[in-house]
Design an enzyme around this catalytic site. Structure first.
Site, PDB file in Angstrom:
ATOM      1  N   ASP A 198      29.417  64.558  13.260  1.00 53.21           N
ATOM      2  CA  ASP A 198      29.784  65.856  12.698  1.00 53.21           C
ATOM      3  C   ASP A 198      28.510  66.611  12.317  1.00 53.21           C
ATOM      4  OD1 ASP A 198      30.652  67.875  10.776  1.00 53.21           O
ATOM      5  OD2 ASP A 198      32.576  66.819  10.814  1.00 53.21           O
ATOM      6  N   TYR A 201      35.176  84.632  10.846  1.00 52.59           N
ATOM      7  CA  TYR A 201      34.738  83.994  12.087  1.00 52.59           C
ATOM      8  C   TYR A 201      33.579  84.778  12.711  1.00 52.59           C
ATOM      9  CZ  TYR A 201      34.515  82.931  17.010  1.00 52.59           C
ATOM     10  OH  TYR A 201      34.039  82.636  18.262  1.00 52.59           O
ATOM     11  N   PHE A 236      51.446  90.117  19.289  1.00 51.47           N
ATOM     12  CA  PHE A 236      51.050  90.550  17.947  1.00 51.47           C
ATOM     13  C   PHE A 236      50.577  92.003  17.970  1.00 51.47           C
ATOM     14  CE2 PHE A 236      50.219  85.876  17.957  1.00 51.47           C
ATOM     15  CZ  PHE A 236      51.285  85.547  17.149  1.00 51.47           C
ATOM     16  N   ASP A 248      42.271  91.317  14.161  1.00 52.85           N
ATOM     17  CA  ASP A 248      42.180  91.601  15.600  1.00 52.85           C
ATOM     18  C   ASP A 248      41.612  93.002  15.847  1.00 52.85           C
ATOM     19  OD1 ASP A 248      43.051  89.263  16.751  1.00 52.85           O
ATOM     20  OD2 ASP A 248      45.125  89.928  17.051  1.00 52.85           O
ATOM     21  N   LEU A 288      35.297  65.334  17.532  1.00 53.36           N
ATOM     22  CA  LEU A 288      36.672  65.174  18.054  1.00 53.36           C
ATOM     23  C   LEU A 288      37.722  65.738  17.098  1.00 53.36           C
ATOM     24  CD1 LEU A 288      36.527  61.647  19.792  1.00 53.36           C
ATOM     25  CD2 LEU A 288      36.180  63.912  20.797  1.00 53.36           C
ATOM     26  N   ARG A 335      41.690  93.254  26.145  1.00 43.85           N
ATOM     27  CA  ARG A 335      40.619  92.259  26.140  1.00 43.85           C
ATOM     28  C   ARG A 335      40.016  92.124  27.542  1.00 43.85           C
ATOM     29  NH1 ARG A 335      41.236  92.906  21.582  1.00 43.85           N
ATOM     30  NH2 ARG A 335      41.505  91.432  19.864  1.00 43.85           N
TER      31      ARG A 335
HETATM   32  N1  UFG Z   1      47.999  87.372  21.329  1.00 44.07           N
HETATM   33  C1  UFG Z   1      49.362  87.538  21.333  1.00 44.07           C
HETATM   34  N2  UFG Z   1      50.144  86.425  21.381  1.00 44.07           N
HETATM   35  C2  UFG Z   1      49.643  85.174  21.406  1.00 44.07           C
HETATM   36  C3  UFG Z   1      48.243  85.015  21.410  1.00 44.07           C
HETATM   37  C4  UFG Z   1      47.447  86.148  21.359  1.00 44.07           C
HETATM   38  O1  UFG Z   1      49.861  88.664  21.287  1.00 44.07           O
HETATM   39  O2  UFG Z   1      50.412  84.198  21.440  1.00 44.07           O
HETATM   40  C5  UFG Z   1      47.152  88.576  21.323  1.00 44.07           C
HETATM   41  C6  UFG Z   1      46.168  88.625  20.173  1.00 44.07           C
HETATM   42  O3  UFG Z   1      46.747  89.208  19.027  1.00 44.07           O
HETATM   43  C7  UFG Z   1      45.037  89.455  20.773  1.00 44.07           C
HETATM   44  C8  UFG Z   1      45.074  89.088  22.269  1.00 44.07           C
HETATM   45  O4  UFG Z   1      46.373  88.554  22.502  1.00 44.07           O
HETATM   46  O5  UFG Z   1      45.336  90.799  20.659  1.00 44.07           O
HETATM   47  C9  UFG Z   1      44.061  88.043  22.647  1.00 44.07           C
HETATM   48  O6  UFG Z   1      44.175  86.976  21.722  1.00 44.07           O
HETATM   49  P1  UFG Z   1      43.422  85.581  21.879  1.00 44.07           P
HETATM   50  O7  UFG Z   1      43.797  84.749  20.691  1.00 44.07           O
HETATM   51  O8  UFG Z   1      43.685  85.015  23.222  1.00 44.07           O
HETATM   52  O9  UFG Z   1      41.905  85.986  21.828  1.00 44.07           O
HETATM   53  P2  UFG Z   1      41.107  86.829  20.731  1.00 44.07           P
HETATM   54  O10 UFG Z   1      40.703  88.092  21.406  1.00 44.07           O
HETATM   55  O11 UFG Z   1      41.813  86.933  19.439  1.00 44.07           O
HETATM   56  O12 UFG Z   1      39.902  85.852  20.439  1.00 44.07           O
HETATM   57  C10 UFG Z   1      39.000  85.457  21.439  1.00 44.07           C
HETATM   58  C11 UFG Z   1      38.363  84.153  21.011  1.00 44.07           C
HETATM   59  C12 UFG Z   1      37.644  84.361  19.722  1.00 44.07           C
HETATM   60  C13 UFG Z   1      36.684  85.507  19.863  1.00 44.07           C
HETATM   61  C14 UFG Z   1      37.347  86.742  20.393  1.00 44.07           C
HETATM   62  C15 UFG Z   1      36.334  87.811  20.668  1.00 44.07           C
HETATM   63  O13 UFG Z   1      39.332  83.168  20.827  1.00 44.07           O
HETATM   64  O14 UFG Z   1      36.952  83.185  19.425  1.00 44.07           O
HETATM   65  O15 UFG Z   1      38.023  86.425  21.599  1.00 44.07           O
HETATM   66  O16 UFG Z   1      36.798  88.685  21.610  1.00 44.07           O
HETATM   67  F1  UFG Z   1      36.160  85.835  18.681  1.00 44.07           F
END
Ligand code: UFG
Length: 330
Positions: free
Chosen positions: A56, A146, A213, A290, A39, A226
């Site tokens: 855990d 990660y 970002f 990223d 949790l 993505r």
């Molecule tokens: N992003 C933004 N603004 C935000 C959140 C995210 O611009 O508020 C961008 C990030 O920089 C990235 C994209 O949106 O370019 C997607 O970001 P997420 O955080 O939604 O997802 P990630 O692709 O970073 O990560 C996800 C999972 C990870 C995994 C990864 C592999 O959370 O655990 O996909 O593809 F490793």
């Protein structure tokens, strides 16, 4: 062992986003489910299905409590720290939770002769893409702790298959998104770092502007691309994996994605259509770790597992997430 019989399944991390949807799907398919969770990031309100054991994975005695007196047909493992940028700042926490915790879990499985394991890996094991559609044969070059923590476990599972005959399926998730269509469980991270929840939260709480970002990535509009896959589709693949392991010994890896890439600006447009309102945003510097583009070739899972995602449309995925975010239960 097949999902046509009544199975007993252990879900580590079953109070979290993916784990809670999985526990529900297992219970609704008529199997017995035990959830193990500390949790730390999961939610007690999401513990509506099966038996719950608080513990855990970093404490072997806690894990022993989950195995003592129980017999499991398979273990699903969703307990992990998952924030890429945080992993760059706190590598010890990531290796301790994600690697040591998983090693402890695998030891308990060996002690109790549980031989089927479904592991949540990630597209982050691939790093910078050298092909448009990433297949499982893509080079493995994670860009952050990660991704490395997940890749180490994948390699350990290969060694365990050879030495101990442990059967496993390693799923490389692309971007998990959406919520159960009835809106009673969904995605709730604190702080929220994921794109779709942040878009929705910024539209619900008008004072909260979305940050994008990076705007200079080598992609058509400069923002990251993505592949968004619905949570229910991810979970259905896990049940298929249990059947697959009963027919195929050894360790197997599968990508799980929809095979369609969307830039951040495209996701924002789709969300605006769903919500019926424009989303306000600001550009920020790129986040550490990223990758510019992660889009899955999931043909192996489609063919070998007989898996078929039900949510191919991004708008539909966002709709289920919006239903949850409008009135989250936790
Ligand atoms: N992003 C933004 N603004 C935000 C959140 C995210 O611009 O508020 C961008 C990030 O920089 C990235 C994209 O949106 O370019 C997607 O970001 P997420 O955080 O939604 O997802 P990630 O692709 O970073 O990560 C996800 C999972 C990870 C995994 C990864 C592999 O959370 O655990 O996909 O593809 F490793």
């Amino acid at each position: 062992m097949s999902t046509n019989e009544k199975l007993s399944l252990l879900v580590c991390g079953g109070a979290g986003y993916i784990g809670s949807h999985m526990a529900r799907m297992i219970a609704e398919a008529g199997h017995q489910v035990t959830v193990f969770d500390n949790l730390s990031t999961g939610h007690s309100e999401a513990l509506k299905w099966g038996r719950f054991i608080k513990g855990d994975l970093r404490n072997p005695e806690d894990i022993e409590r989950a195995f003592d007196g129980s017999s499991y047909d398979a273990v699903f493992h969703f307990s992990a720290l998952i924030v890429v940028s945080e992993s760059v700042e706190k590598p010890f926490d990531y290796y301790d939770n994600n690697v040591t915790g998983t090693m402890n879990l695998l030891q308990a499985m060996r002690r109790h002769s549980v031989n089927s394991f479904v592991f949540s890996s990630t597209a982050a094991v691939y790093g910078d893409p050298v092909m448009d559609m990433i297949s499982e044969e893509h080079p493995l070059a994670p860009l952050n702790p990660y991704g490395r923590s997940k890749l180490f476990i994948e390699q350990i599972l290969q060694d365990y298959a050879t030495a101990y005959g442990l059967n496993s399926v390693r799923f490389r998730y692309f971007n998990a998104a959406g919520a159960h269509p009835d809106g009673t469980i969904g995605e709730a991270h604190n702080p929220e770092t994921h794109l779709i929840p942040n878009i929705l939260l910024s539209s619900i709480d008008q004072g909260r502007r979305l940050k994008i970002f990076g705007q200079d990535y080598p992609t058509p509009d400069g923002t990251c691309v993505r592949d968004y896959i619905h949570i229910q589709d991810l979970c259905s693949a896990h049940l298929a994996a249990v059947d697959y392991m009963s027919r195929n010994n050894g360790t197997h890896c599968f990508n799980l994605g929809n095979g369609q890439g969307f830039s951040i600006l495209e996701v924002i447009d789709a969300a605006s259509e769903v919500i019926g309102r424009k989303i306000q945003y600001d550009f920020e510097p790129a986040r550490a770790g990223d990758s510019p583009r992660l889009v899955a070739d999931s043909s192996r899972a489609l063919k070998e597992l007989g898996w078929k995602p039900a949510y191919a449309d991004l708008r539909e995925i966002i709709e289920t997430a919006y239903r949850w975010h409008k009135s989250p239960a936790y």
